[in-house]
Design a protein around this motif. Sequence first.
Motif, PDB file in Angstrom:
ATOM      1  N   GLU A 195      -7.721   4.756 -60.749  1.00 35.69           N
ATOM      2  CA  GLU A 195      -7.815   4.167 -62.085  1.00 35.69           C
ATOM      3  C   GLU A 195      -6.462   3.704 -62.576  1.00 35.69           C
ATOM      4  O   GLU A 195      -6.322   2.637 -63.159  1.00 35.69           O
ATOM      5  CB  GLU A 195      -8.415   5.182 -63.070  1.00 35.69           C
ATOM      6  CG  GLU A 195      -9.931   5.256 -62.966  1.00 35.69           C
ATOM      7  CD  GLU A 195     -10.486   6.475 -63.690  1.00 35.69           C
ATOM      8  OE1 GLU A 195      -9.728   7.146 -64.408  1.00 35.69           O
ATOM      9  OE2 GLU A 195     -11.693   6.744 -63.503  1.00 35.69           O
TER      10      GLU A 195
ATOM     11  N   LEU B 271      -5.182  -0.119 -63.562  1.00 35.71           N
ATOM     12  CA  LEU B 271      -4.596  -0.468 -64.844  1.00 35.71           C
ATOM     13  C   LEU B 271      -3.320  -1.280 -64.669  1.00 35.71           C
ATOM     14  O   LEU B 271      -3.052  -2.175 -65.450  1.00 35.71           O
ATOM     15  CB  LEU B 271      -4.311   0.789 -65.666  1.00 35.71           C
ATOM     16  CG  LEU B 271      -5.529   1.448 -66.329  1.00 35.71           C
ATOM     17  CD1 LEU B 271      -5.105   2.733 -67.016  1.00 35.71           C
ATOM     18  CD2 LEU B 271      -6.164   0.509 -67.352  1.00 35.71           C
ATOM     19  N   THR B 272      -2.542  -0.954 -63.641  1.00 34.44           N
ATOM     20  CA  THR B 272      -1.262  -1.655 -63.469  1.00 34.44           C
ATOM     21  C   THR B 272      -1.399  -2.934 -62.694  1.00 34.44           C
ATOM     22  O   THR B 272      -2.041  -3.830 -62.847  1.00 34.44           O
ATOM     23  CB  THR B 272      -0.261  -0.827 -62.658  1.00 34.44           C
ATOM     24  OG1 THR B 272      -0.921  -0.435 -61.462  1.00 34.44           O
ATOM     25  CG2 THR B 272       0.234   0.366 -63.409  1.00 34.44           C
TER      26      THR B 272
END
Lengths: 183, 550
Positions: B545, B549-550
């Motif tokens: 996750e 996100l990055t």
Amino acid sequence: MSTEKKRNKKKNRTIMRSVILLLLVAAIGYTIYNSVTADEVEVLRVGDAAPDFTLTDLDGETHKLSDYKGQGVFLNFWGTWCEPCIKEMPAMASQYDVYEDQGVQILAVNIAQSNFEVETFARQYGLDFPIVIDRDKSVMTAYNIRPLPTTMLVNPQGEIQRIVTGEMTEQDIAGFMEEIKPE
Amino acid sequence: MDKLICKCGHENPPGTVLCESCGRPLNEQEQNKKLADMRYEGTARRSQTYNKSIIDKIWNFFSSVKVGVGIIIVLLIAAALGTILPQKQYVPATTDAAIEAYYTDIYGSVGTVYHALGFHDLYNSFWFIGLVGMLAISLIIASLDRFVPLYKSLKNQRVLRHSSFMRKQRILAEGPGDADTLKKAEEKLTDLKYKVSTDKNGLLAEKGRFSRWGPYVNHIGLIIFLFGVMLRMMPGFYVDETLWIREGETRAIPDAPGYVLESKGFTLETYTGEGEEEKFGEAIDRVGTVAKNYQTDVVLYKIPEGALPGDTADMEMVEEHAIRVNQPFKFDGYALYQMDFQQDELKTMSFALQNKETGESRGDLTIDLVNPETNYELEDGSVVELLGYYPDFSGFENGEPQTATPLPKNPGFLVKMTTPDTPDGETSFITIQNTVEPLGDNDYKLAFQGVETRDASGLTVRKDRTLPILGLGGLIFMIGVAQGMYFNHRRFWIQQQADGSILLAGHTNKNWFGLKKDLDQVTDHASLPAYRDQQEDMEAQEKREGEQLT
């Protein structure tokens, strides 16, 4: 569980916890008491029995502390190098004249000096109470004497009534002798 | 607070997180967790349960680990502050008043405050001892509060746990099984030294439960250690005294009732650099003298049983002994260490009675500075009479010579010299390098001839009856550490459902790798469904996750 049982359990718990806490607090309290009082006189405290000893005076006579039971004993530790000791000696001598007949004995314990020094000193100040010499410092050790002068006031029951460190005035001395005078 | 009644019908004490009987989570927070909190087996820490009377409140305060850690931090800070200024035994003052004055004089108001708060003698200040005592209380109560419920819970644990409990364990396996799966698993687990108990359709295998007691054993060790330290403050358990003894002196040993020590002599040997020691020659040339041996030869005496202090007539010799550095003299629980020395203190002084004009001598006399005599008879009826002796002459007060110490450091003599020439006698006051003739000019003088000296030994008297207790405390502490560190409490719960499928959960307090290795063998042998590590799964998912996100 019935309410009665519950109440009992709660009571037991409180008792149990109180006992454990009390024991621990008592142990800590005793430790602190010991460490705080240890600074002054490690072994002896007011109310303790004064340790018995025998020492010989300048005339070769033996003085045993327990032989003076029934009398108050003014036990003064001193040396000729100690200024306040020298200063209080004449006052002790004059109060000795007053209280000797009332059952108060002075024993002046010199700390391991030579006969010559102690004799010369006694003659010079005209001291007529018994002066004994603690040659191997065993009495000094037994009483755990640190600073000089230290005076132990022993009551007629042979208990330490008061411990005085430092110089005493003639008034002090008279008061202390009054304290340990037999009834 | 009320009892918590689980769906299975078991009554749990208030504060319980996981049902003592089936393991179902009992509160919403726990129900929402993916993994169960297995610390203390989800039991109620007892202090959290009741909080009514003042006793309970005190109890709860000390039960908190946060409070315990807080006390440790305060102790650490106090001990650190205690090192900023010297402790009182390293201060050049002996009486209490002088010590107090020293801190004020040298360190100003900081020193005054430091002394007033007891930092100058930290380990004996009442508040420091009080804090250590509170730490001991905290150790005892916090341990009791956790150990008792944990012990009860592990002792009464059931074989069959609710599936919700098992699914919240980190190691989990679900899948089809055979008719003999449970039996085979039991076989293998017993083989691996697990204790296996079975109940209906399930089994519980357990190993190394005693590892869970490690922290509590460890705390018992600490408490015993603290108890030993406490005993040191009691009279008779701990002695640490200094004894200065001069050659030829006999002295009572401080805090060793009945024992008397005589010094026969002190020796300081240095390396000569000759003979066998030639190899040290270079080093000796470089640094000067190098000490080889510090030694005090002593004789130990004991006053007979029942004899009083000061009664040295019937002393019995116990032993002759040479005390060297690192080779203490041990007797009856005491040890005498060679710690210090003082060389060449004056012992005797010799003079010649001389006519000042002619230099003619009437003979020599030697004054023993430790035990002087009154009269010294010389040739032709000449006599020197000692009128006064001041071993450490420090000046006059009201015309009287004074001595500063009882030691012959600067001897002063008041003498009367009588010779056939001066039959009335002449008075003289003699100190080293100075003679005063208080009653007018004399014909005779005492001319200094020489001195004899002696050495003094500084010995340390030690006794420590608490060492075995401290040792025992330390040993138990280490046993507790080993117990908790090198052993693991491993458990497997296996259940076979009605449809033949297997549900398996595993838990250990540490070393999950070891647990998995055991499980691998059991899985092989009993063809169990493959297990997964739910925590690793969760971590992997979180990582994924995070990457997304990055």
